[in-house]
Design a protein around this motif. Structure first.
Motif, PDB file in Angstrom:
ATOM      1  N   GLN A  32       0.818  -1.212   0.000  1.00 51.12           N
ATOM      2  CA  GLN A  32       0.000   0.000   0.000  1.00 51.12           C
ATOM      3  C   GLN A  32       0.855   1.268   0.000  1.00 51.12           C
ATOM      4  OE1 GLN A  32      -3.505  -0.268   2.751  1.00 51.12           O
ATOM      5  NE2 GLN A  32      -2.603  -2.229   3.342  1.00 51.12           N
ATOM      6  N   LEU A  33       2.169   1.116  -0.048  1.00 54.63           N
ATOM      7  CA  LEU A  33       3.070   2.258  -0.015  1.00 54.63           C
ATOM      8  C   LEU A  33       3.165   2.929  -1.390  1.00 54.63           C
ATOM      9  CD1 LEU A  33       6.005   0.616   1.997  1.00 54.63           C
ATOM     10  CD2 LEU A  33       4.333   2.265   2.871  1.00 54.63           C
ATOM     11  N   PRO A  34       3.486   4.212  -1.432  1.00 50.26           N
ATOM     12  CA  PRO A  34       3.728   4.872  -2.723  1.00 50.26           C
ATOM     13  C   PRO A  34       4.856   4.168  -3.474  1.00 50.26           C
ATOM     14  CG  PRO A  34       3.536   6.492  -0.952  1.00 50.26           C
ATOM     15  CD  PRO A  34       3.592   5.143  -0.289  1.00 50.26           C
ATOM     16  N   GLY A  35       4.640   3.878  -4.731  1.00 51.66           N
ATOM     17  CA  GLY A  35       5.642   3.159  -5.497  1.00 51.66           C
ATOM     18  C   GLY A  35       5.565   1.658  -5.327  1.00 51.66           C
ATOM     19  N   SER A  36       4.878   1.207  -4.292  1.00 45.87           N
ATOM     20  CA  SER A  36       4.534  -0.193  -4.027  1.00 45.87           C
ATOM     21  C   SER A  36       5.685  -1.057  -3.535  1.00 45.87           C
ATOM     22  CB  SER A  36       3.890  -0.834  -5.267  1.00 45.87           C
ATOM     23  OG  SER A  36       3.089  -1.938  -4.910  1.00 45.87           O
ATOM     24  N   TYR A  37       6.858  -1.012  -4.167  1.00 46.33           N
ATOM     25  CA  TYR A  37       7.889  -1.991  -3.807  1.00 46.33           C
ATOM     26  C   TYR A  37       8.531  -1.660  -2.461  1.00 46.33           C
ATOM     27  CZ  TYR A  37      11.854   0.937  -5.514  1.00 46.33           C
ATOM     28  OH  TYR A  37      12.800   1.926  -5.711  1.00 46.33           O
ATOM     29  N   TRP A  38       8.936  -2.713  -1.743  1.00 42.59           N
ATOM     30  CA  TRP A  38       9.389  -2.561  -0.358  1.00 42.59           C
ATOM     31  C   TRP A  38      10.374  -3.658   0.070  1.00 42.59           C
ATOM     32  CZ3 TRP A  38       8.487  -6.896   2.533  1.00 42.59           C
ATOM     33  CH2 TRP A  38       7.569  -7.803   1.985  1.00 42.59           C
ATOM     34  N   SER A  39      10.299  -4.834  -0.536  1.00 36.87           N
ATOM     35  CA  SER A  39      11.071  -5.990  -0.081  1.00 36.87           C
ATOM     36  C   SER A  39      12.560  -5.835  -0.383  1.00 36.87           C
ATOM     37  CB  SER A  39      10.554  -7.261  -0.781  1.00 36.87           C
ATOM     38  OG  SER A  39      11.476  -8.325  -0.664  1.00 36.87           O
ATOM     39  N   PRO A  40      13.438  -6.191   0.555  1.00 35.21           N
ATOM     40  CA  PRO A  40      14.875  -6.101   0.283  1.00 35.21           C
ATOM     41  C   PRO A  40      15.320  -7.050  -0.811  1.00 35.21           C
ATOM     42  CG  PRO A  40      14.506  -7.296   2.331  1.00 35.21           C
ATOM     43  CD  PRO A  40      13.176  -6.727   1.918  1.00 35.21           C
ATOM     44  N   ASN A  41      14.706  -8.225  -0.884  1.00 33.36           N
ATOM     45  CA  ASN A  41      15.135  -9.204  -1.883  1.00 33.36           C
ATOM     46  C   ASN A  41      14.742  -8.794  -3.302  1.00 33.36           C
ATOM     47  OD1 ASN A  41      16.360 -10.951  -0.017  1.00 33.36           O
ATOM     48  ND2 ASN A  41      14.388 -11.849   0.511  1.00 33.36           N
ATOM     49  N   THR A  42      13.552  -8.253  -3.456  1.00 32.39           N
ATOM     50  CA  THR A  42      13.156  -7.804  -4.790  1.00 32.39           C
ATOM     51  C   THR A  42      13.762  -6.445  -5.130  1.00 32.39           C
ATOM     52  OG1 THR A  42      11.109  -6.829  -3.941  1.00 32.39           O
ATOM     53  CG2 THR A  42      11.001  -9.113  -4.722  1.00 32.39           C
ATOM     54  N   SER A  43      14.151  -5.690  -4.116  1.00 32.77           N
ATOM     55  CA  SER A  43      14.799  -4.405  -4.372  1.00 32.77           C
ATOM     56  C   SER A  43      16.194  -4.584  -4.959  1.00 32.77           C
ATOM     57  CB  SER A  43      14.895  -3.586  -3.082  1.00 32.77           C
ATOM     58  OG  SER A  43      13.621  -3.227  -2.613  1.00 32.77           O
ATOM     59  N   LYS A  44      16.864  -5.671  -4.595  1.00 37.47           N
ATOM     60  CA  LYS A  44      18.226  -5.890  -5.114  1.00 37.47           C
ATOM     61  C   LYS A  44      18.264  -5.949  -6.634  1.00 37.47           C
ATOM     62  CE  LYS A  44      19.581  -8.301  -0.902  1.00 37.47           C
ATOM     63  NZ  LYS A  44      19.816  -9.637  -0.293  1.00 37.47           N
ATOM     64  N   PRO A  45      17.455  -6.810  -7.294  1.00 37.35           N
ATOM     65  CA  PRO A  45      17.483  -6.772  -8.762  1.00 37.35           C
ATOM     66  C   PRO A  45      16.975  -5.453  -9.333  1.00 37.35           C
ATOM     67  CG  PRO A  45      15.758  -8.259  -7.977  1.00 37.35           C
ATOM     68  CD  PRO A  45      16.605  -7.915  -6.801  1.00 37.35           C
ATOM     69  N   ARG A  46      16.057  -4.817  -8.639  1.00 37.05           N
ATOM     70  CA  ARG A  46      15.578  -3.514  -9.103  1.00 37.05           C
ATOM     71  C   ARG A  46      16.727  -2.497  -9.110  1.00 37.05           C
ATOM     72  NH1 ARG A  46      10.411  -1.598  -9.523  1.00 37.05           N
ATOM     73  NH2 ARG A  46       9.625  -3.518  -8.557  1.00 37.05           N
ATOM     74  N   PHE A  47      17.550  -2.522  -8.061  1.00 34.39           N
ATOM     75  CA  PHE A  47      18.714  -1.646  -8.009  1.00 34.39           C
ATOM     76  C   PHE A  47      19.682  -1.978  -9.143  1.00 34.39           C
ATOM     77  CE2 PHE A  47      17.052  -0.192  -4.164  1.00 34.39           C
ATOM     78  CZ  PHE A  47      17.891   0.678  -3.482  1.00 34.39           C
TER      79      PHE A  47
END
Length: 264
Positions: A32-47
């Motif tokens: 429900q956060l702005p931008g939606s993504y939050w997880s450290p594991n999924t953030s790594k490939p996003r980075f």
């Protein structure tokens, strides 16, 4: 958005041969956060994708739908200790090669091999960073029950119910006992601060800009993704507490990595 690459000929002049790169597809968990993504594991490939300036799209999958969606893709499940199947995100689908990869570190390794521009495992550091990844995860465990409580608060209802139930089953602990206010939570905070203090000592000792010295690497993304998780799911005063440690170093580290990855 597809990216068009112009090839050069042997004389150094560009020719009209082009390759249109299809966007890669990252499977992630919404919130429900702005931008939606939050997880450290999924953030790594996003980075990593953003750092390497690779076009990608996100497919949002609620927790109860992860197994059926990934099973439908033909992904091989991992195994729990009891032998049952488990499907997890992140998962990366590369329509340019047909590759389907799960787990953040394996996705990073794939992207490095397939798209080597702007390396994230510089100077033959792949195995060293794998060791760092495991050690850094172990060092953040004490506070994880409080983080779980905060995660459930930012998820969409269908995922929040699934998350609470499965984490209680996994840890064999009633949800209301995960992180009650009082001495237990205070002890967890103290332990976490000790971990950050150890990180501060190593940083000061190295006197360098990044984890590996003067070179940005996936190790910096590992650190930043964990900090990003804290910032996204903790309450404002809780993140301010972490931000105040070690002279504000950790908020600066996160900001610096986000800027390097074009995510600020």
């Amino acid at each position: 958005m597809a990216r068009t690459i112009t090839r050069g000929n042997t004389s150094g002049e560009s020719d009209k041969s082009t390759i249109t790169m299809k966007p890669l597809i990252l499977y992630d968990i919404p919130s429900q956060l702005p931008g939606s993504y939050w997880s450290p594991n999924t953030s790594k490939p996003r980075f990593v994708l953003s750092y390497k300036e690779l076009p990608f799209e996100t497919v949002w999958v609620e927790y109860p739908n992860i197994a059926p969606v990934l099973k439908g893709l033909g992904l091989t499940p991992k195994k729990r200790l009891d032998g049952s199947d488990i499907y997890t995100v992140p998962v990366l689908n590369d329509p340019n090669t047909g590759a389907l990869i799960d787990e953040s570190l394996e996705i990073a390794a794939y992207l490095e091999k397939t798209y080597p521009t702007k390396p994230i495992f510089p100077h033959g550091s792949h195995m060293l960073i794998r060791v760092f990844d495991s050690a850094y995860l172990d060092d953040t465990q004490p506070i994880v029950k409080l983080i779980y409580v905060r995660v459930a608060e930012i998820l969409n209802p269908v995922s929040a119910e699934f998350f609470r139930r499965t984490r209680s089953e996994r840890l064999q602990l009633p949800w209301e006992e995960f992180s009650p206010e009082g001495p237990k939570r205070d002890k967890d905070w103290a332990y976490l601060e000790q971990g950050f203090n150890k990180g501060e000592a190593l940083w000061v000792k190295s006197g360098r800009e990044w984890v590996m010295g003067d070179t940005f690497s996936y190790a910096d993304i590992i650190v930043a993704s964990r900090l990003f998780w804290y910032k996204r799911v903790l309450k404002e005063d809780e993140w301010a507490r972490i931000s105040s440690w070690n002279g504000g170093r950790w908020a600066r580290v996160l900001d610096k990595v986000q800027q390097e990855c074009h995510l600020s």
